[in-house]
Design an enzyme around this catalytic site. Sequence first.
Site, PDB file in Angstrom:
ATOM      1  N   HIS A   1     -38.410   7.568 -51.677  1.00  0.00           N
ATOM      2  CA  HIS A   1     -38.281   8.665 -52.633  1.00  0.00           C
ATOM      3  C   HIS A   1     -37.279   8.332 -53.735  1.00  0.00           C
ATOM      4  O   HIS A   1     -37.502   8.618 -54.904  1.00  0.00           O
ATOM      5  CB  HIS A   1     -37.863   9.931 -51.881  1.00  0.00           C
TER       6      HIS A   1
ATOM      7  N   ARG B   1     -56.433   2.822 -58.350  1.00  0.00           N
ATOM      8  CA  ARG B   1     -56.375   2.590 -56.898  1.00  0.00           C
ATOM      9  C   ARG B   1     -56.943   3.830 -56.209  1.00  0.00           C
ATOM     10  O   ARG B   1     -56.205   4.774 -55.926  1.00  0.00           O
ATOM     11  CB  ARG B   1     -54.933   2.364 -56.457  1.00  0.00           C
TER      12      ARG B   1
ATOM     13  N   ARG C   1     -61.357   0.778 -58.898  1.00  0.00           N
ATOM     14  CA  ARG C   1     -61.452  -0.157 -57.774  1.00  0.00           C
ATOM     15  C   ARG C   1     -61.929   0.608 -56.551  1.00  0.00           C
ATOM     16  O   ARG C   1     -61.350   1.637 -56.199  1.00  0.00           O
ATOM     17  CB  ARG C   1     -60.086  -0.788 -57.482  1.00  0.00           C
TER      18      ARG C   1
ATOM     19  N   GLU D   1     -57.995 -11.976 -55.556  1.00  0.00           N
ATOM     20  CA  GLU D   1     -56.723 -11.867 -54.833  1.00  0.00           C
ATOM     21  C   GLU D   1     -56.748 -12.655 -53.527  1.00  0.00           C
ATOM     22  O   GLU D   1     -55.762 -12.712 -52.814  1.00  0.00           O
ATOM     23  CB  GLU D   1     -56.362 -10.401 -54.583  1.00  0.00           C
TER      24      GLU D   1
ATOM     25  N   ASN E   1     -50.402  -9.652 -56.392  1.00  0.00           N
ATOM     26  CA  ASN E   1     -49.612  -9.226 -55.223  1.00  0.00           C
ATOM     27  C   ASN E   1     -50.197  -9.850 -53.960  1.00  0.00           C
ATOM     28  O   ASN E   1     -49.497 -10.459 -53.149  1.00  0.00           O
ATOM     29  CB  ASN E   1     -49.613  -7.703 -55.076  1.00  0.00           C
ATOM     30  N   ASP E   2     -51.505  -9.699 -53.809  1.00  0.00           N
ATOM     31  CA  ASP E   2     -52.144 -10.283 -52.631  1.00  0.00           C
ATOM     32  C   ASP E   2     -52.372 -11.784 -52.793  1.00  0.00           C
ATOM     33  O   ASP E   2     -52.200 -12.549 -51.840  1.00  0.00           O
ATOM     34  CB  ASP E   2     -53.468  -9.573 -52.329  1.00  0.00           C
TER      35      ASP E   2
ATOM     36  N   ARG F   1     -46.367  -9.798 -47.893  1.00  0.00           N
ATOM     37  CA  ARG F   1     -45.714  -9.228 -49.068  1.00  0.00           C
ATOM     38  C   ARG F   1     -44.739  -8.110 -48.729  1.00  0.00           C
ATOM     39  O   ARG F   1     -43.906  -7.722 -49.551  1.00  0.00           O
ATOM     40  CB  ARG F   1     -46.768  -8.733 -50.069  1.00  0.00           C
TER      41      ARG F   1
ATOM     42  N   CYS G   1     -53.784  -7.358 -62.612  1.00  0.00           N
ATOM     43  CA  CYS G   1     -53.233  -6.038 -62.302  1.00  0.00           C
ATOM     44  C   CYS G   1     -52.172  -6.090 -61.197  1.00  0.00           C
ATOM     45  O   CYS G   1     -51.769  -5.058 -60.685  1.00  0.00           O
ATOM     46  CB  CYS G   1     -54.344  -5.066 -61.944  1.00  0.00           C
TER      47      CYS G   1
HETATM   48  C1  PEP Z   1     -52.834  -6.944 -55.945  1.00  0.00           C
HETATM   49  O1  PEP Z   1     -53.077  -7.318 -54.803  1.00  0.00           O
HETATM   50  O2  PEP Z   1     -52.260  -7.641 -56.795  1.00  0.00           O
HETATM   51  C2  PEP Z   1     -53.221  -5.598 -56.386  1.00  0.00           C
HETATM   52  C3  PEP Z   1     -53.073  -5.203 -57.626  1.00  0.00           C
HETATM   53  O3  PEP Z   1     -53.716  -4.752 -55.444  1.00  0.00           O
HETATM   54  P1  PEP Z   1     -52.817  -3.931 -54.401  1.00  0.00           P
HETATM   55  O4  PEP Z   1     -51.376  -4.109 -54.821  1.00  0.00           O
HETATM   56  O5  PEP Z   1     -53.289  -2.521 -54.506  1.00  0.00           O
HETATM   57  O6  PEP Z   1     -53.158  -4.593 -53.128  1.00  0.00           O
HETATM   58 MG    MG Z   2     -54.456  -6.250 -53.534  1.00  0.00          MG
END
Ligand code: PEP
Ligand code: MG
Length: 574
Positions: A188, A295, A331, A430, A453-454, A464, A501
């Site tokens: 939060h 998302r 997505r 990803e 990110n993935d 992660r 993204c």
């Molecule tokens: C990612 O994996 O970079 C991504 C944008 O998707 P999420 O963070 O929702 O897994």
């Molecule tokens: Mg992802």
Amino acid sequence: MKTIRGIGASPGIAIGPAYRFQRVDLHVDTHSVHDVDAEFVRFFQALELAEGQLRLVHEKARREAGAEQAAIFEAQLEMLRDPELLGETQAAIRDQRLNAEAAWWNTVERFAAILEEMESEYFRARAADIRDVGRRVLRILKGITEEPVQLTEPVVILAQDLSPSDTVGLDKSLVLGFCTAGGGETSHTAILARSLGLPAVVAAGPEVLQIPSGTHVIVDGVDGLLIVEPDEQAKVAFVQRREALTRLREQAFAHCKEPAVTVDGHRVEVVANIGNVQGAFTAVEHGAEGVGLLRTEFLYLERSTLPNEEEQYQAYRAILEVFGQQPVVLRTLDIGGDKELAYMELPKEQNPFLGVRGIRLCLAHPELFYPQIRAALRAGVGYNLKLMFPMIATLDEVRAAKRIVEACREELCREGKPVADNIEVGIMVEVPSAAVMAEHFAREVDFFSIGTNDLTQYTLAADRANAQLSDLISAFSPAVLILIDQVIQAAHRHGKWVGLCGELAGEPLGIPILLGLGLDEFSMNPSAIPLAKQIIRSLSMTQCQELAREVLSLESAQAVKERVRERLPFLRLS
Ligand code: PEP
Ligand code: MG
């Protein structure tokens, strides 16, 4: 002078005296009651009062901190009506003859403990919410009115972690920044700080709680540092940095609606990552030119039952209306991994991040996938909707997903329902296999959006969400950048566009590299958009192309970042 390291959860620099926030200790005593009915009455009266308080708090949060903050209290109102929570408390009063305080608090703690056990950071954060609402009811039962914190001067708040109710009473005009011992990027405190535009560091450890109120501190929300009793030299340096940062952000915000064009005339699209309609409004305010990542799982996560086709249609339509003819990339459901649906019983997996998640889950559960695709195809009529599949690892998966889109389209046509046509269909890149085989995938789809990110966690085999691996898991790793380069080149050879993204798209040091690699669309958290656009407007494409070639040959993420800072010293600031 001492430096404590945490996670930068909201950028900016705050300098000032510390204020140690401590919550009133609500001791719960347990005893048996004779008059069970009277105890029920006490309990239900307390719930009613808590509901009234939450409605007021919700309104205050909406006015002061915006829709995202207010949504937390809406969720708390739902918790107050949760049949299981109430049912278990009633059973404890009735069957064990427990006093309402003990019956309620034991139940709240049990539910919070279950949430804390979950893999998903999202659900772990909800444990704090359930305790927050639990304390509110407990205070009412015990007849305690919690005095709001009376701040008399601008301060930096130090706390273990802050709940929504803790912060609603704070006079935000006197808060310079936050540093919490616990929490994470989705806690939060982090959400609040970002929505107020205040610097914050979270997960800084228990040392934070040893610092007495009044101690001079600096919160560096960019690098995730708390500096305790800074010396003169550090103070001067941070004051200068803060001023420069403020100027930069003000300037960036003033120009956020202007396009992102480099000094040598190369234009890229800057769009937003959002999860709901509130995010859509925030995105537009911050100059988003559309949505690069909707998302949709948030629509599923924020409820206690599966949303049906009509509910999804309404939700997507509301978001599309905000953007008119601007693109919105929807997505499809990305559940699994760290995102669990409490109301969907899925088998426990040993490695959820490598398990049945994203498109794998949707292909295995047509009853989940069909209503979503149907809702999207109907909602897209008259708008610029694009569809994107997450976690694609093989060509068979894309082909199967595309076949389902076609089947849904035909079904809707047969039913005489209007359907969006010419929808672009793309995939998230990803999973390393999709990046490596981008050339093949480029023939199957209209666009790619790279999910760094993935992609980073899978390329480096580093979870992660594991704080111990934070040094290893960097999207600046040359291994990840080389994959990004290959993906963009393959797509462009086939005349397809590429977005990104993951968090990297909004990272000031990442932007010049991605520009240089030829990225077409940058999709990020709305609050990062103004600065990202400003940075793009100050760069030249030729300079970025050179820089990108250079960093691809470096050995480590650290070396990549250092090289960008060396070549573009003005980025050190942000
Ligand atoms: C990612 O994996 O970079 C991504 C944008 O998707 P999420 O963070 O929702 O897994
Ligand atoms: Mg992802």
